[in-house]
Design a protein around this motif. Sequence first.
Motif, mmCIF file in Angstrom:
data_model
loop_
_atom_site.group_PDB
_atom_site.id
_atom_site.type_symbol
_atom_site.label_atom_id
_atom_site.label_comp_id
_atom_site.label_asym_id
_atom_site.label_seq_id
_atom_site.Cartn_x
_atom_site.Cartn_y
_atom_site.Cartn_z
ATOM 1 N N TYR A 35 -37.547 48.443 -5.604
ATOM 2 C CA TYR A 35 -38.100 48.966 -6.866
ATOM 3 C C TYR A 35 -39.604 48.753 -6.943
ATOM 4 C CZ TYR A 35 -34.152 50.771 -9.447
ATOM 5 O OH TYR A 35 -33.112 51.572 -9.878
ATOM 6 N N LEU A 36 -40.094 47.633 -6.430
ATOM 7 C CA LEU A 36 -41.535 47.419 -6.387
ATOM 8 C C LEU A 36 -42.226 48.528 -5.600
ATOM 9 C CD1 LEU A 36 -42.025 43.585 -5.750
ATOM 10 C CD2 LEU A 36 -42.996 44.897 -7.618
ATOM 11 N N LEU A 37 -41.668 48.870 -4.456
ATOM 12 C CA LEU A 37 -42.280 49.888 -3.609
ATOM 13 C C LEU A 37 -42.162 51.273 -4.240
ATOM 14 C CD1 LEU A 37 -41.128 48.635 -0.078
ATOM 15 C CD2 LEU A 37 -43.433 48.577 -1.047
ATOM 16 N N ILE A 38 -41.014 51.571 -4.862
ATOM 17 C CA ILE A 38 -40.872 52.862 -5.544
ATOM 18 C C ILE A 38 -41.928 52.986 -6.642
ATOM 19 C CG2 ILE A 38 -39.406 54.244 -7.064
ATOM 20 C CD1 ILE A 38 -36.986 53.186 -5.496
ATOM 21 N N GLY A 39 -42.096 51.937 -7.436
ATOM 22 C CA GLY A 39 -43.098 51.963 -8.484
ATOM 23 C C GLY A 39 -44.504 52.120 -7.930
ATOM 24 N N ALA A 40 -44.805 51.404 -6.843
ATOM 25 C CA ALA A 40 -46.137 51.511 -6.238
ATOM 26 C C ALA A 40 -46.379 52.922 -5.704
ATOM 27 C CB ALA A 40 -46.273 50.482 -5.114
ATOM 28 N N LEU A 41 -45.373 53.514 -5.068
ATOM 29 C CA LEU A 41 -45.513 54.885 -4.563
ATOM 30 C C LEU A 41 -45.686 55.875 -5.712
ATOM 31 C CD1 LEU A 41 -42.774 54.745 -1.777
ATOM 32 C CD2 LEU A 41 -45.236 54.942 -1.412
ATOM 33 N N ALA A 42 -44.939 55.665 -6.805
ATOM 34 C CA ALA A 42 -45.072 56.538 -7.970
ATOM 35 C C ALA A 42 -46.465 56.431 -8.577
ATOM 36 C CB ALA A 42 -44.008 56.207 -9.011
ATOM 37 N N LEU A 43 -47.052 55.242 -8.555
ATOM 38 C CA LEU A 43 -48.421 55.078 -9.032
ATOM 39 C C LEU A 43 -49.397 55.878 -8.176
ATOM 40 C CD1 LEU A 43 -48.707 51.290 -9.995
ATOM 41 C CD2 LEU A 43 -49.151 53.251 -11.481
ATOM 42 N N GLN A 44 -49.177 55.905 -6.882
ATOM 43 C CA GLN A 44 -50.039 56.690 -6.009
ATOM 44 C C GLN A 44 -49.895 58.181 -6.285
ATOM 45 O OE1 GLN A 44 -50.196 55.393 -1.812
ATOM 46 N NE2 GLN A 44 -49.071 53.572 -2.434
ATOM 47 N N VAL A 45 -48.655 58.617 -6.567
ATOM 48 C CA VAL A 45 -48.436 60.022 -6.927
ATOM 49 C C VAL A 45 -49.176 60.345 -8.219
ATOM 50 C CG1 VAL A 45 -46.714 61.729 -7.627
ATOM 51 C CG2 VAL A 45 -46.223 60.176 -5.729
ATOM 52 N N ALA A 46 -49.094 59.437 -9.199
ATOM 53 C CA ALA A 46 -49.765 59.648 -10.484
ATOM 54 C C ALA A 46 -51.276 59.734 -10.317
ATOM 55 C CB ALA A 46 -49.413 58.519 -11.447
ATOM 56 N N SER A 47 -51.806 59.039 -9.308
ATOM 57 C CA SER A 47 -53.257 59.051 -9.080
ATOM 58 C C SER A 47 -53.709 60.243 -8.256
ATOM 59 C CB SER A 47 -53.690 57.751 -8.390
ATOM 60 O OG SER A 47 -53.152 57.670 -7.081
ATOM 61 N N GLY A 48 -52.749 61.106 -7.856
ATOM 62 C CA GLY A 48 -53.113 62.337 -7.154
ATOM 63 C C GLY A 48 -52.678 62.425 -5.713
ATOM 64 N N ASP A 49 -52.048 61.366 -5.177
ATOM 65 C CA ASP A 49 -51.586 61.392 -3.784
ATOM 66 C C ASP A 49 -50.208 62.027 -3.741
ATOM 67 O OD1 ASP A 49 -50.882 61.001 -1.187
ATOM 68 O OD2 ASP A 49 -51.286 58.846 -1.145
ATOM 69 N N ARG A 50 -50.160 63.349 -3.531
ATOM 70 C CA ARG A 50 -48.893 64.079 -3.573
ATOM 71 C C ARG A 50 -48.086 63.944 -2.288
ATOM 72 N NH1 ARG A 50 -48.045 64.783 -8.848
ATOM 73 N NH2 ARG A 50 -49.959 65.442 -9.884
ATOM 74 N N GLY A 51 -48.634 63.269 -1.282
ATOM 75 C CA GLY A 51 -47.922 63.147 -0.016
ATOM 76 C C GLY A 51 -46.908 62.016 0.018
ATOM 77 N N ARG A 52 -46.853 61.214 -1.034
ATOM 78 C CA ARG A 52 -45.930 60.084 -1.084
ATOM 79 C C ARG A 52 -44.568 60.514 -1.611
ATOM 80 N NH1 ARG A 52 -47.973 55.912 1.938
ATOM 81 N NH2 ARG A 52 -50.209 55.720 1.543
ATOM 82 N N GLN A 53 -43.524 59.814 -1.150
ATOM 83 C CA GLN A 53 -42.165 60.084 -1.616
ATOM 84 C C GLN A 53 -41.686 58.870 -2.401
ATOM 85 O OE1 GLN A 53 -39.321 61.314 1.405
ATOM 86 N NE2 GLN A 53 -37.633 60.485 0.201
ATOM 87 N N ALA A 54 -41.691 58.997 -3.714
ATOM 88 C CA ALA A 54 -41.384 57.853 -4.590
ATOM 89 C C ALA A 54 -39.893 57.757 -4.856
ATOM 90 C CB ALA A 54 -42.167 57.975 -5.894
ATOM 91 N N ASP A 55 -39.142 57.364 -3.848
ATOM 92 C CA ASP A 55 -37.711 57.101 -4.013
ATOM 93 C C ASP A 55 -37.311 56.049 -2.996
ATOM 94 O OD1 ASP A 55 -37.621 58.475 -1.595
ATOM 95 O OD2 ASP A 55 -36.631 60.240 -2.408
ATOM 96 N N SER A 56 -36.016 55.760 -2.889
ATOM 97 C CA SER A 56 -35.586 54.671 -2.009
ATOM 98 C C SER A 56 -35.918 54.965 -0.548
ATOM 99 C CB SER A 56 -34.091 54.419 -2.176
ATOM 100 O OG SER A 56 -33.335 55.582 -1.876
ATOM 101 N N GLY A 57 -35.805 56.231 -0.131
ATOM 102 C CA GLY A 57 -36.141 56.582 1.244
ATOM 103 C C GLY A 57 -37.603 56.314 1.538
ATOM 104 N N GLY A 58 -38.478 56.736 0.611
ATOM 105 C CA GLY A 58 -39.896 56.472 0.786
ATOM 106 C C GLY A 58 -40.193 54.985 0.790
ATOM 107 N N ALA A 59 -39.506 54.229 -0.065
ATOM 108 C CA ALA A 59 -39.715 52.787 -0.124
ATOM 109 C C ALA A 59 -39.315 52.116 1.193
ATOM 110 C CB ALA A 59 -38.921 52.185 -1.279
ATOM 111 N N LEU A 60 -38.197 52.543 1.763
ATOM 112 C CA LEU A 60 -37.734 51.950 3.017
ATOM 113 C C LEU A 60 -38.681 52.280 4.165
ATOM 114 C CD1 LEU A 60 -33.919 52.675 2.647
ATOM 115 C CD2 LEU A 60 -35.022 50.429 2.581
#
Length: 272
Positions: A35-60
């Motif tokens: 969940y920490l990693l999902i949240g961190a990835l979602a923060l990057q998406v919110a800041s404009g980095d659309r290449g991140r995948q904010a879910d469990s697969g992206g976190a792993l």
Amino acid sequence: MRTRTSVRGRAKRTADGPAMRAAARWGLVAYGVVYLLIGALALQVASGDRGRQADSGGALRELARQPFGQVLVWAAGAGLAGLALWRLSEALLGAARPDGHRPKERLRSAARAAVLAVLAASAIAVAAGSGDGGSGDEQSRDLTSRLLDLPAGRWLVGALGLAVVGVGVWSVVRALRHEFRREMGPVPPRLRRTVDVLGVAGGVSRGLVFAVAGAFAVSAAVRYDPDEARGLDDSLRALAGTPAGPWLLAAVAVGLVLYGVFLFALARWHRG
């Protein structure tokens, strides 16, 4: 009857034993990391980095990129598998928390066990090099497509979507009512307020994302279009499309990070 009672008693002692409790705490920490990693990835998406995948697969995958990443993902997979077994034991034998033997609580534990088992399998696949964590969005659309092809599939998808919305709303309500305290043992007085903030903010954010994902499933049923279904990543991105814009996504992302920290606290002070 005596033999059956004896077997049940031994099973209960095993489920409540030190080894199972240690596995559960390890699993809660691993779940918190996800969940920490999902949240961190979602923060990057919110800041404009659309290449991140904010879910469990992206976190792993993000975890696998770290030093000793493969070992970390193996450890996470093993911990999540242990947590899934512990939740399964709660479903079969009853949980230590108040009302833990009621059918509703056992059903909740069974649902948690199923989700954790899928996540553990995904982590082990990534660690073994036989998978990449997958895209939750693609998996959601594929599953929705298969369900829509079944007789009465439209109704089934709609019912599942409403159920997920219900889970999300109930998660928000439970967080606001501080019901997470029922799973926790004594927390040091100086940390109680902090743990409450983590539990409320994290639970509300998590519930909101569930509700959004469920709403998309309902939309897929109404429109008879599997492309309307969304996984966690697309559900989070949809928040950025609201009038509140990326700020809402950022707020929810911070909440998911806080939920990860809350899971660490739950591992430390879990009842049982």
